[in-house]
Design a protein around this motif. Structure first.
Motif, short mmCIF file in Angstrom:
data_model
loop_
_atom_site.label_atom_id
_atom_site.label_comp_id
_atom_site.label_asym_id
_atom_site.label_seq_id
_atom_site.Cartn_x
_atom_site.Cartn_y
_atom_site.Cartn_z
N GLN A 1 -5.11 -10.14 -19.42
CA GLN A 1 -5.60 -9.30 -18.32
C GLN A 1 -6.57 -8.24 -18.81
O GLN A 1 -7.43 -7.76 -18.05
N GLU A 2 -6.47 -7.87 -20.11
CA GLU A 2 -7.36 -6.84 -20.65
C GLU A 2 -8.83 -7.25 -20.54
O GLU A 2 -9.71 -6.39 -20.37
N TYR B 1 -10.18 -9.04 -18.12
CA TYR B 1 -10.62 -8.79 -16.75
C TYR B 1 -10.85 -7.29 -16.52
O TYR B 1 -11.83 -6.89 -15.87
N GLU B 2 -9.93 -6.47 -17.05
CA GLU B 2 -10.06 -5.02 -16.86
C GLU B 2 -11.32 -4.48 -17.55
O GLU B 2 -12.03 -3.65 -16.99
N ILE C 1 -14.53 -2.75 -15.68
CA ILE C 1 -15.06 -1.43 -16.07
C ILE C 1 -16.57 -1.50 -16.30
O ILE C 1 -17.32 -0.57 -15.98
#
Length: 321
Positions: A209-210, A212-213, A217
């Protein structure tokens, strides 16, 4: 005693005993590995190796008949069966037919499967189980049953599609010689798209998921994330599903065999597998049929592993850029 406890016990012993203890553990581990592999190896040998070796042996023999053709003498034929197999028109036409079928149907099916997987992944909590089940449901229907169901949807007397198209002035026969191959492609796509979608969706759930985050950003939208992160990271799953689809395309049999009862355009040698069956059990020429089967196995091996080799080369070049 666990392996960790055994290692600690050995470590407390003198060096000469430690070596003996490690050797005992390695033997125990190897024995456990072979015991776990034994059921698979037995099935692999009896379901794959034995039939393959039997087909290769039979491909070098023929049955010489005399008189009324009753009975015969088994004789070594060398490569004569292979020469006869290559000259079989049905086999060559069937190979060409499934190649055209695969070039069109496999990419189309995988594009739809990828789109469905991306849609399910984007839905997250909004009915993903219902969507996954709906897409996977056709795969739960046996191939023969699916072909029979679609046969009634193709028949001019029972098909709602034919009637609907006729109402707008379009006359189409889904079982005619020009269309029946793509009618079969539709059945195969309907059956296997959900299965491939689940394989690709499983790969999507493994993406951290990092990523996607971090992309969010940086201002990346949903389409940008799908194109630049999701699709590249599920490429191994796409390669795997393509590999399986190539193998399945060469083995095309159930759908055309069922539709053969409804369409005169499908002959007994319409696909390579049907041609092998016709030579073996229609003409009772087991040697030539075995040679055809061996050639098909070799062709499938070259196609599938050639594709894997090409995919690996492309991946390596992209990684080097």
């Amino acid at each position: 005693m666990t392996t960790t406890t055994a290692v600690r016990t050995i470590a407390s012993r003198p060096p000469r005993f430690r070596a003996v203890g490690r050797t005992t553990i390695r033997r125990s581990q190897r024995r456990a590995i072979w015991l776990l592999l034994l059921p698979f190896l037995v099935l692999f040998v009896f379901s794959f190796v034995v039939p393959l070796v039997y087909a290769v042996v039979e491909s070098f023999f023929t049955e010489k008949r005399s008189g009324l053709g009753i009975g015969g003498e088994r004789a070594f034929a060398g490569f004569v069966n292979y020469v006869n197999a290559i000259q079989k028109t049905d086999l060559l036409e069937g190979v060409g037919r499934v190649l055209v079928f695969g070039i069109v149907q496999v990419p189309l099916m995988l594009i739809v499967a990828l789109a469905l997987a991306l849609a399910v992944d984007a839905l997250k909590g909004n009915y993903p189980k219902f969507v996954r089940l709906s897409a996977f449901l056709p795969y739960a229907v046996p191939g023969v049953i699916a072909a029979i169901l679609w046969a009634f949807l193709y028949l001019p007397g029972t098909s709602p599609f034919v009637a609907a198209l006729a109402n707008v002035g379009i006359d189409v026969d889904f079982l005619s010689s020009d269309v029946v191959l793509w009618s079969i492609a539709n059945i195969v796509t309907w059956t296997w798209t959900g299965y491939n979608m689940l394989v690709i969706y499983s790969a999507l759930t493994g993406i951290p998921q990092e990523l996607y985050e971090a992309a969010a950003i940086d201002g990346a939208g949903a389409w940008r994330i799908a194109w630049s992160i999701k699709i590249p990271l599920v490429a191994p799953a796409l390669v795997l599903t393509t590999f399986f689809s190539i193998v399945g395309t060469v083995q095309l049999y159930a759908e055309p065999t069922v539709l053969k009862s409804y369409s005169s355009a499908i002959t007994s040698g319409y696909t390579p597998n049907m041609a092998v069956q016709d030579v073996a059990f229609g003409l009772n020429n087991y040697g030539v049929a075995a040679a055809m089967a061996v050639l098909l196995a070799l062709g499938t091996f070259v196609l599938s592993f050639g594709f894997l080799r090409l995919a690996n080369v492309i991946t390596a070049r992209r990684a080097a850029v």
